[in-house]
Every structure is written in structure tokens, then in C-alpha cells.
Design an enzyme around this catalytic site. Structure first.
Site, short mmCIF file in Angstrom:
data_model
loop_
_atom_site.label_atom_id
_atom_site.label_comp_id
_atom_site.label_asym_id
_atom_site.label_seq_id
_atom_site.Cartn_x
_atom_site.Cartn_y
_atom_site.Cartn_z
N ASN A 79 1.56 -2.36 5.24
CA ASN A 79 0.94 -0.99 5.72
C ASN A 79 -0.37 -0.86 4.77
O ASN A 79 -1.19 -0.08 5.16
CB ASN A 79 1.70 0.12 4.96
CG ASN A 79 1.03 1.44 4.89
OD1 ASN A 79 0.81 2.18 5.56
ND2 ASN A 79 0.57 1.79 3.46
N GLY A 84 0.91 -1.20 -0.08
CA GLY A 84 0.00 0.08 0.01
C GLY A 84 0.93 1.27 0.02
O GLY A 84 0.76 2.24 0.79
N ALA A 85 1.81 1.60 -0.97
CA ALA A 85 2.79 2.34 -0.85
C ALA A 85 2.90 3.51 -1.93
O ALA A 85 3.74 4.23 -1.86
CB ALA A 85 4.31 1.70 -0.96
N SER A 86 1.49 3.44 -2.72
CA SER A 86 1.62 4.39 -3.78
C SER A 86 1.10 5.85 -2.97
O SER A 86 1.29 6.94 -3.77
CB SER A 86 0.39 4.06 -4.52
OG SER A 86 -0.99 3.94 -4.09
N ARG A 87 0.69 5.93 -1.77
CA ARG A 87 0.29 7.12 -1.20
C ARG A 87 0.20 7.05 0.10
O ARG A 87 0.54 6.23 0.72
CB ARG A 87 -1.01 7.80 -1.77
CG ARG A 87 -1.98 6.55 -1.59
CD ARG A 87 -3.54 7.00 -1.85
NE ARG A 87 -4.66 6.06 -1.76
CZ ARG A 87 -6.00 6.40 -1.73
NH1 ARG A 87 -6.23 7.40 -2.26
NH2 ARG A 87 -6.55 5.44 -1.51
N VAL A 104 -3.13 -7.40 -1.52
CA VAL A 104 -2.50 -8.20 -0.44
C VAL A 104 -3.69 -9.50 -0.12
O VAL A 104 -3.08 -10.24 0.76
CB VAL A 104 -2.25 -7.46 0.67
CG1 VAL A 104 -0.90 -6.44 0.18
CG2 VAL A 104 -3.45 -6.59 1.19
N TYR A 146 -12.93 -2.07 11.02
CA TYR A 146 -11.43 -1.54 11.02
C TYR A 146 -10.73 -1.63 12.18
O TYR A 146 -9.46 -1.99 12.39
CB TYR A 146 -11.67 -0.08 10.51
CG TYR A 146 -10.07 0.62 10.28
CD1 TYR A 146 -9.23 0.33 9.29
CD2 TYR A 146 -9.89 1.38 11.40
CE1 TYR A 146 -8.50 1.01 9.18
CE2 TYR A 146 -8.69 2.12 11.34
CZ TYR A 146 -7.70 1.90 10.29
OH TYR A 146 -6.84 2.55 9.94
N LYS A 189 -7.31 -3.99 13.11
CA LYS A 189 -6.20 -3.19 13.44
C LYS A 189 -5.92 -4.03 14.85
O LYS A 189 -4.54 -3.84 15.42
CB LYS A 189 -6.41 -1.90 13.50
CG LYS A 189 -6.45 -1.28 12.26
CD LYS A 189 -5.23 -1.62 11.43
CE LYS A 189 -5.19 -0.82 9.90
NZ LYS A 189 -3.90 -1.11 9.15
N SER A 235 -3.27 0.90 14.21
CA SER A 235 -4.00 2.06 14.58
C SER A 235 -4.20 2.39 15.84
O SER A 235 -4.44 1.40 16.72
CB SER A 235 -5.16 2.24 13.65
OG SER A 235 -6.09 3.35 13.93
#
Length: 244
Positions: A87, A9-12, A61, A152, A156, A139
Site C-alpha cells: 500500500n 504504509g499503514a500508519s494512516r 520500502v 504517479y 501505478k 489507482s
């Protein structure tokens, strides 16, 4: 020996900042993404222009086979993955009684099973070499719970359990497993809540501001480094004092 880092999840957002921080620490970095190919390739291009080794790879993922393909590709291109940053994550705001099976299962599949898939894919090499590090991104809502974010928060919280249990299991093999629990961070996920909610979160944060993706990336970079060689099984809450 060549080695590499994989950030899911590293594009943003936090993932993007993490990829940049790790590249600056000398890690060849794989930028995993699901949909934002443009953002991922732009990041890789920027890193390469600065002399860093980087590549992008599209994979959900939650798909075990896709994750395995990604890890093989990274290993063949840049060297075996010896640093994994889990991430990738999704969230949803809504009443618990209105949540259907599809949404519940998808959140758990990405946030929890996705981390499981990635760890299992990189473990064979780490175990054989008796070294490596896994950093999971949880989180503060996994620590204290979040109203209207039950799925969520559950996912987490489970990531924290995954971290602590894996740390105990893998420590004899020299593999460290830690977790970062970000507070309210200036990302698309928080901006989607609206300006009124954002202002409320700023007011509730003792340091008086939202965190930045770089704030979290700096913690991850530390946990990934030799400076944290004696740190494992820990949950570092970087939240500006939100849940002191």
C-alpha cells in the site's frame, strides 16, 4: 502454524483501515511506516487493546535491505508473512516538464520498486509453503492516466503490470496476486488537492461521494480471504463508478 500479514504504509489512510480490517479477520498485522511513528504506534496500541496481535516497524520500502530486515522481524515476532499488502505510495502534482530526476526516481522507487522489494522478501516462505497472497494497491490513475500526475500514474500502471505478470508466474505455486485500484478516496492525498478540486471529484463520481479508506480495506480483506480462493491476476477498481 502461525502466519502474519504485512501492510506497508499503514500508519494512516487506506493502509490504516486495511490493518484494522485484516486484524478483525484474524490476521496478526505488522503496521509498516516511514515517518509517522506516533500514528503507527497508536494504531498498534488500539489493536492490541482489542485483543488483536499487532506490531509496528519503520522501514523505507524503497530500501531493499530495510524491507528484508522488516520481514525477518515480523516472521520472528508474529509468524511468517503469508499476506502482503503493498500500500505504501507517494504522489506529486505538477507539470511533467518541470519534474526533475530526483522526484521522478523517488516516486518510482517507492510506488513500484517498493512493491518489488516487499514481494521478493516474502516470497521464499510463500514458495516453500506453496501458499500466500499478495495484494497491490494501484489507482484509477494507473488505469486511465492523470494530468499533472504523470510519474504517479506511470508507477501505478506499472503496479498493475507487476500484478498480472506475478499472478501468472506464481499461480503454479498456489500464491495469489491481485490488485485494487482505488478511486478518489477521502485521504490526506486527496485533501491536499484543495476543496475546489475535491468538490469536482465528488461531482465526477457517479455514486456522488468520495470513497472512504474502509471502502478499499473491505475489498482488500475480501481478496485476502478464502472467499477469494479462485481469484488471481485481477485488478478491482473500487471507484464509485468513476471510470465506468
Amino acid at each position: 502454524m502461525k502466519r502474519s500479514a504485512l501492510v506497508t504504509g499503514a500508519s494512516r489512510g487506506i493502509g490504516r483501515a486495511c490493518a484494522i480490517a485484516l486484524a478483525r479477520e484474524g490476521w496478526p498485522v505488522c503496521v509498516n511506516y516511514l515517518e509517522r511513528r506516533d500514528a503507527a504506534e497508536s494504531l498498534v496500541s488500539s489493536l492490541r487493546s482489542q485483543g488483536f496481535a499487532a506490531m509496528a516497524f519503520q522501514a523505507d520500502v524503497a530500501d531493499r535491505k530495510a524491507v528484508a530486515r522488516m520481514v525477518r522481524a515480523v516472521s520472528e515476532t508474529m509468524g511468517p508473512v503469508e499476506l502482503l499488502v503493498n500500500n505504501a505510495g507517494i504522489s506529486h502534482q505538477g507539470l511533467f516538464q518541470d519534474m526533475d530526476d530526483e522526484l521522478w526516481n523517488r516516486i518510482l522507487a517507492v510506488n513500484l520498486t517498493g512493491a518489488r522489494n516487499a514481494v521478493q522478501a516474502v516470497l521464499p516462505h510463500m514458495l516453500s509453503e506453496k501458499r500466500g497472497a499478495v495484494i497491490n494497491v494501484s489507482s484509477i490513475w494507473g488505469l486511465r492516466g492523470g494530468s499533472c500526475e504523470v510519474a504517479y500514474s506511470c508507477s501505478k500502471a506499472a503496479v498493475i503490470g507487476l500484478t498480472r505478470s506475478l499472478a501468472l508466474e506464481l499461480a503454479p505455486s498456489g500464491i495469489r496476486v491481485n490488485c485494487v485500484a482505488p478511486g478518489c478516496i477521502e485521504t490526506d492525498m486527496v485533501r491536499a488537492l484543495g476543496e475546489e478540486t475535491r468538490a469536482m471529484l465528488v461531482e465526477e463520481t457517479p455514486l456522488g461521494r468520495l470513497g472512504t479508506p474502509e471502502d478499499i480495506a473491505n475489498v482488500i480483506a475480501f481478496l485476502a480471504s478464502d472467499r477469494a480462493a479462485f481469484v488471481t491476476g485481477q485488478v478491482v477498481s473500487a471507484d464509485g463508478g468513476f471510470i465506468v
